[in-house]
Motif scaffolding. Sequence first.
Motif, PDB file in Angstrom:
ATOM      1  N   VAL A 487       0.844  -1.160  -0.174  1.00 45.43           N
ATOM      2  CA  VAL A 487       0.009  -0.023  -0.157  1.00 45.43           C
ATOM      3  C   VAL A 487       0.421   1.299   0.076  1.00 45.43           C
ATOM      4  CG1 VAL A 487      -1.732  -1.398   1.024  1.00 45.43           C
ATOM      5  CG2 VAL A 487      -0.342   0.090   2.972  1.00 45.43           C
ATOM      6  N   TYR A 488       0.651   2.417  -0.596  1.00 43.80           N
ATOM      7  CA  TYR A 488       1.507   3.345  -0.526  1.00 43.80           C
ATOM      8  C   TYR A 488       0.084   4.437  -0.637  1.00 43.80           C
ATOM      9  CZ  TYR A 488      -0.023   4.837  -5.616  1.00 43.80           C
ATOM     10  OH  TYR A 488      -1.059   4.318  -6.199  1.00 43.80           O
ATOM     11  N   SER A 489       0.821   5.882  -0.059  1.00 40.86           N
ATOM     12  CA  SER A 489      -0.134   7.387  -0.508  1.00 40.86           C
ATOM     13  C   SER A 489       1.697   8.533  -0.680  1.00 40.86           C
ATOM     14  CB  SER A 489      -0.382   8.073   1.229  1.00 40.86           C
ATOM     15  OG  SER A 489      -0.915   8.460   1.041  1.00 40.86           O
ATOM     16  N   ALA A 490       0.884   9.532  -1.749  1.00 34.59           N
ATOM     17  CA  ALA A 490       1.631  10.206  -1.484  1.00 34.59           C
ATOM     18  C   ALA A 490       0.603  11.616  -2.229  1.00 34.59           C
ATOM     19  CB  ALA A 490       2.667  10.028  -3.190  1.00 34.59           C
ATOM     20  N   ASN A 491      -0.746  11.533  -1.435  1.00 33.42           N
ATOM     21  CA  ASN A 491      -0.990  12.971  -1.289  1.00 33.42           C
ATOM     22  C   ASN A 491      -2.058  12.506  -2.585  1.00 33.42           C
ATOM     23  OD1 ASN A 491       1.414  14.649  -0.086  1.00 33.42           O
ATOM     24  ND2 ASN A 491       0.187  13.596   1.299  1.00 33.42           N
ATOM     25  N   ASN A 492      -2.012  11.769  -3.184  1.00 32.84           N
ATOM     26  CA  ASN A 492      -2.594  11.692  -4.507  1.00 32.84           C
ATOM     27  C   ASN A 492      -4.157  10.473  -4.402  1.00 32.84           C
ATOM     28  OD1 ASN A 492      -0.938   8.967  -4.101  1.00 32.84           O
ATOM     29  ND2 ASN A 492      -1.816   8.231  -5.460  1.00 32.84           N
ATOM     30  N   GLN A 493      -4.682  11.206  -5.972  1.00 30.34           N
ATOM     31  CA  GLN A 493      -6.031  11.227  -5.975  1.00 30.34           C
ATOM     32  C   GLN A 493      -6.799   9.397  -5.563  1.00 30.34           C
ATOM     33  OE1 GLN A 493      -8.933  12.707  -7.518  1.00 30.34           O
ATOM     34  NE2 GLN A 493      -9.501  11.712  -6.449  1.00 30.34           N
ATOM     35  N   PRO A 494      -7.692   9.279  -4.826  1.00 29.40           N
ATOM     36  CA  PRO A 494      -8.071   8.059  -4.204  1.00 29.40           C
ATOM     37  C   PRO A 494      -8.693   7.904  -4.626  1.00 29.40           C
ATOM     38  CG  PRO A 494      -9.278   9.592  -2.628  1.00 29.40           C
ATOM     39  CD  PRO A 494      -8.719  10.749  -3.633  1.00 29.40           C
ATOM     40  N   ASP A 495      -9.363   6.225  -4.388  1.00 28.15           N
ATOM     41  CA  ASP A 495     -10.296   5.955  -5.211  1.00 28.15           C
ATOM     42  C   ASP A 495     -11.763   6.095  -5.281  1.00 28.15           C
ATOM     43  OD1 ASP A 495     -11.196   3.248  -6.906  1.00 28.15           O
ATOM     44  OD2 ASP A 495     -10.093   2.048  -6.246  1.00 28.15           O
ATOM     45  N   SER A 496     -12.310   5.726  -6.658  1.00 27.55           N
ATOM     46  CA  SER A 496     -13.703   6.655  -6.306  1.00 27.55           C
ATOM     47  C   SER A 496     -14.657   6.085  -5.360  1.00 27.55           C
ATOM     48  CB  SER A 496     -14.468   6.024  -7.867  1.00 27.55           C
ATOM     49  OG  SER A 496     -13.703   6.089  -8.503  1.00 27.55           O
ATOM     50  N   ARG A 498     -19.381   5.686  -4.152  1.00 29.90           N
ATOM     51  CA  ARG A 498     -20.152   5.664  -4.921  1.00 29.90           C
ATOM     52  C   ARG A 498     -20.324   6.492  -6.142  1.00 29.90           C
ATOM     53  NH1 ARG A 498     -24.403   7.776  -0.473  1.00 29.90           N
ATOM     54  NH2 ARG A 498     -23.707   6.908   1.614  1.00 29.90           N
ATOM     55  N   GLY A 499     -18.950   5.691  -7.140  1.00 32.95           N
ATOM     56  CA  GLY A 499     -19.021   5.931  -8.406  1.00 32.95           C
ATOM     57  C   GLY A 499     -18.299   7.054  -8.903  1.00 32.95           C
ATOM     58  N   LYS A 500     -17.899   7.912  -8.157  1.00 35.91           N
ATOM     59  CA  LYS A 500     -16.851   9.251  -8.533  1.00 35.91           C
ATOM     60  C   LYS A 500     -15.698   9.557  -7.930  1.00 35.91           C
ATOM     61  CE  LYS A 500     -21.561  11.895  -9.250  1.00 35.91           C
ATOM     62  NZ  LYS A 500     -22.423  13.206  -9.014  1.00 35.91           N
ATOM     63  N   LEU A 501     -14.882   9.748  -8.633  1.00 32.54           N
ATOM     64  CA  LEU A 501     -13.797  11.083  -7.543  1.00 32.54           C
ATOM     65  C   LEU A 501     -13.895  11.844  -6.387  1.00 32.54           C
ATOM     66  CD1 LEU A 501     -11.304  10.903 -11.119  1.00 32.54           C
ATOM     67  CD2 LEU A 501     -11.489   9.097  -9.256  1.00 32.54           C
ATOM     68  N   TYR A 502     -13.697  11.631  -5.711  1.00 29.91           N
ATOM     69  CA  TYR A 502     -13.984  12.445  -4.841  1.00 29.91           C
ATOM     70  C   TYR A 502     -12.778  13.584  -4.631  1.00 29.91           C
ATOM     71  CZ  TYR A 502     -15.979  13.822   0.102  1.00 29.91           C
ATOM     72  OH  TYR A 502     -16.899  14.496   1.058  1.00 29.91           O
ATOM     73  N   SER A 503     -14.144  14.623  -4.238  1.00 30.88           N
ATOM     74  CA  SER A 503     -13.369  15.890  -4.757  1.00 30.88           C
ATOM     75  C   SER A 503     -12.636  16.410  -3.208  1.00 30.88           C
ATOM     76  CB  SER A 503     -14.703  16.879  -4.459  1.00 30.88           C
ATOM     77  OG  SER A 503     -14.170  18.309  -4.464  1.00 30.88           O
ATOM     78  N   GLY A 504     -11.698  17.142  -4.181  1.00 35.29           N
ATOM     79  CA  GLY A 504     -10.662  16.949  -2.928  1.00 35.29           C
ATOM     80  C   GLY A 504      -9.296  18.097  -4.111  1.00 35.29           C
ATOM     81  N   TYR A 506      -6.083  17.139  -4.718  1.00 35.20           N
ATOM     82  CA  TYR A 506      -4.923  15.947  -4.277  1.00 35.20           C
ATOM     83  C   TYR A 506      -3.404  16.636  -5.153  1.00 35.20           C
ATOM     84  CZ  TYR A 506      -8.901  13.479  -3.159  1.00 35.20           C
ATOM     85  OH  TYR A 506      -9.832  13.864  -2.446  1.00 35.20           O
ATOM     86  N   GLN A 507      -2.672  16.253  -4.825  1.00 36.09           N
ATOM     87  CA  GLN A 507      -0.738  16.374  -5.514  1.00 36.09           C
ATOM     88  C   GLN A 507      -1.030  15.557  -6.495  1.00 36.09           C
ATOM     89  OE1 GLN A 507       0.688  19.061  -4.533  1.00 36.09           O
ATOM     90  NE2 GLN A 507      -0.073  18.846  -3.221  1.00 36.09           N
ATOM     91  N   PRO A 508      -0.484  16.441  -7.497  1.00 37.06           N
ATOM     92  CA  PRO A 508      -0.477  15.894  -8.929  1.00 37.06           C
ATOM     93  C   PRO A 508       0.383  14.688  -8.234  1.00 37.06           C
ATOM     94  CG  PRO A 508       1.720  17.615  -8.659  1.00 37.06           C
ATOM     95  CD  PRO A 508       0.272  17.275  -7.666  1.00 37.06           C
ATOM     96  N   GLN A 509       0.178  13.580  -9.653  1.00 38.78           N
ATOM     97  CA  GLN A 509       0.912  12.101  -9.636  1.00 38.78           C
ATOM     98  C   GLN A 509       2.105  11.796  -9.200  1.00 38.78           C
ATOM     99  OE1 GLN A 509       0.335   9.836 -13.281  1.00 38.78           O
ATOM    100  NE2 GLN A 509       0.800  11.008 -14.785  1.00 38.78           N
ATOM    101  N   ASP A 510       3.224  12.875  -9.529  1.00 36.89           N
ATOM    102  CA  ASP A 510       4.110  12.472  -9.297  1.00 36.89           C
ATOM    103  C   ASP A 510       4.990  11.850  -9.058  1.00 36.89           C
ATOM    104  OD1 ASP A 510       3.591  15.162 -11.118  1.00 36.89           O
ATOM    105  OD2 ASP A 510       5.481  15.530 -11.109  1.00 36.89           O
ATOM    106  N   ARG A 511       4.865  12.039  -7.526  1.00 39.00           N
ATOM    107  CA  ARG A 511       4.937  11.303  -6.321  1.00 39.00           C
ATOM    108  C   ARG A 511       4.642   9.607  -6.579  1.00 39.00           C
ATOM    109  NH1 ARG A 511       4.011  12.835  -1.658  1.00 39.00           N
ATOM    110  NH2 ARG A 511       3.121  15.026  -2.599  1.00 39.00           N
ATOM    111  N   ALA A 512       3.345   9.301  -6.034  1.00 36.93           N
ATOM    112  CA  ALA A 512       2.859   8.478  -6.437  1.00 36.93           C
ATOM    113  C   ALA A 512       2.759   7.511  -7.466  1.00 36.93           C
ATOM    114  CB  ALA A 512       1.322   8.922  -6.795  1.00 36.93           C
ATOM    115  N   LYS A 513       3.570   7.990  -9.105  1.00 33.80           N
ATOM    116  CA  LYS A 513       3.850   7.168  -9.884  1.00 33.80           C
ATOM    117  C   LYS A 513       5.239   6.727  -9.894  1.00 33.80           C
ATOM    118  CE  LYS A 513       3.892   8.237 -15.084  1.00 33.80           C
ATOM    119  NZ  LYS A 513       4.351   8.350 -16.118  1.00 33.80           N
ATOM    120  N   ARG A 514       5.975   7.599  -9.628  1.00 31.91           N
ATOM    121  CA  ARG A 514       7.694   7.172  -8.445  1.00 31.91           C
ATOM    122  C   ARG A 514       7.925   6.072  -7.824  1.00 31.91           C
ATOM    123  NH1 ARG A 514      12.216   5.615 -10.716  1.00 31.91           N
ATOM    124  NH2 ARG A 514      13.749   6.256  -9.392  1.00 31.91           N
TER     125      ARG A 514
END
Length: 794
Positions: A487-496, A498-504, A506-514
């Motif tokens: 499991v990991y977290s880098a302030n990136n978008q969490p999962d949906s 109720r069928g929608k990405l939850y508003s927030g 969130y930081q860009p995907q850069d660190r999460a992707k790396r």
Amino acid sequence: MKIIKKTLIFLLLIAVLIFVAGWFYAKTLQPVYAGEIEIKNISEDVTIHFDDIGVPHINAKNQKDAYVALGYVHAQDRLWQMELIRRIAAGRLSEIFGKELLKTDVFFAGLGIEEAAAETIATLDKNSEAYVLTQSYLNGINQYINEGKTPLEFTLLGIEKENYTIKDVYNVFGYMAFSFAVAHKTDPLLTEIKEKLGTTYFNELVQVNTENLTINKTEVSEIKENMSVAVNKIMSSLPVATFIGSNSWVLGPEKTKNGKVIFANDPHIGYSQPSVWYQNHIKTPNFEVYGFNIALMPFPLLGHNKQYAYGLTMLANDDLNFYVEENSPNNKNEYLTAEGYKNYKIIDKTISVKNEKDTTFQVKVSRHGPIMNGIISHLEDDRPIAMNWIYTQLKNEQLDVSYEMSHAKSLVTFKNAVSKIHAPGLNVMYGDAIGNIAWFASAKLYQLRDSLSSKTYLNGASGKDDIVEFLPFSENPQAINPITNYVYSANNQPDSVRGKLYSGYYQPQDRAKRITELLQVKNDFTKNDVADMLYDVKSSTASKIANDFIKNINQSNLSASEKKAISILGNWDGNYLKNSVGATIYNRFLYEFLVATYKDELGNSFNLFMNSQLQDQVLPLQINKAQSVWWDNIKTKDVVENRQEIITSSYKKAFSFLENQLGTNVEDWYWNRVISVEHEHAIGKAGGILRKFFNVGPFETIGGNEVINNQIFNLDSTGVYKITAGPSTRRVIDFSDVENSLSILPTGQSGRVFSEHYKDQAEKYVKGEFVKMYLNDSDIQKSENILVLKSKKE
């Protein structure tokens, strides 16, 4: 001649006496790490071993005694830090620093943190273990205040010491919660863009929420068990650290060489001196935790023992909304609701200002929250704007949460603890000795009516824009023992949800992707592999963005040196090393691009957009738009600029700037010539000799924005990047060798400038090195510094 000789001898003696007096004075201001001290309210003596980096290992017969001891030693190392942080939410910084911080005090005093704290405290169970141990901790702090040595900062500023109460603890909770919030900066900006520039400009910015994402996936499996601008200015002027982001990942047994969980965490917080976290180790016959505590928080937000480890990152969900209220035309103290007009609640506030008259003001509070006009200066709006903040609106169980996290008996009880978090939203990370790993998006999530965006001001009068429903924790994004085995977290978008990405926000995907790139390639990670990852400085996106820039440069009229710089940038692999030239070119190019693209439309609000999460999110999408309303410079009449013209002119300006700044030899434009880090003390900010005495640094370092070793700086016109935030600690807990787990602080354990532990970790930190977190009794017993707190009978 004899007179001169006698005079010189006399002056030498005076100098020696001054030196000796200064030395003795400095000795009196050092924390006491050895010997015996009598204190009250402990039933039996408490033995504290201070290790080689100044961490207290507290051995007590019961937890009440242990927490009195923790309060005492925490205060002797960090009383100045405690004093600052307790004053922020209460609006009491002007008392010690003067009128320069009056706006900051008015702002925080108007947020409702103290009022919410008073309501919570009135309903606390005074017999609960969390409350009792908190009072023991405060008792230890207050004994040090009343009997210990006064920190130098108190003497320099003429501060009278005051005992602490549980209200101060809740004020720290409130300050921490607000420093996580992003909406107070972004919502007014997006509202302004929509209302002044129109929906086309607005939509081009907000549509990035569904693109370029690395998403934390929800997956719950079986649990293993055993039997045991203005606000920017306000926030940047604060004399203590603000909370920003973070990385964490937890590897399951299947991903590690030794078949045991490895836990990693590095919360990103504003750099300051002293460091944010105070390390401590408590052990009693029935309890043990090695914790990292924020000043005035008795229970650690980061911790581990031989059974489990936990930590956090910022979730960045949207827990703060602004509502436009409608005043009565006949009475400015009434506002419209769906049920008719209601009275504002009026709260009188007084701010004491050093060497000045007290300042008094009023805060109006609607059913949505305090009216922020006049309190938050960039809300320059005739409409009354109320701030609706989940933290002050809902039941606050933060004290119980922090207690239960540090006292959990299993993953099940730990999950129950974090389910009580309402705000700020946190990604809570967990790993244990029996192989469980978990990530919980912990916050009180909610639903608005369909199609309503929380990113702009909402209608407060109709009632139709109010929160429709708060969601049960079971619907929050979370992962327990997922099939990926990490499991990991880098302030990136969490999962949906109720069928929608939850508003927030969130930081860009850069660190999460790396992080995911590195975790996917092997299944035999060691503690050292994970430690190396925490110091990784390769951007997962910057080199692609750089090449997208290059594709849109008209190179027909470029000089040989300009083409050489393009070649270097094109071959840059995204690593922010000291000798990187590509990093230097990229960041200046990026600055010029953002100015050319957005500043003409945004005007003074450009500073709110620059260096924001929104700017980071929109960047990769904007570059690849052939057509965009943002390309045209609205200040040039009868000319409509296109993408190539904007990017080409931005590159030329960047090259010219760097040539003037760093010289004509492009190959000498090293990254370490433009970036540095210094840990500022509140008094050291004054500069001169105080800077040298209190601040730690400056240092050369590696890293940059949105790499794992996140060295956060602001892009601005200077071209000099002073790092303002980064990993507040790096921790690696390996359950195959838990007694030799690793950590590091940016400066040191103590906030006392004369302590040997004031900055003894600073050099190691910038080099990516670690120190040991001792759990083994035989190692701890070797310490030469042993302090015994003796029970003082009254």
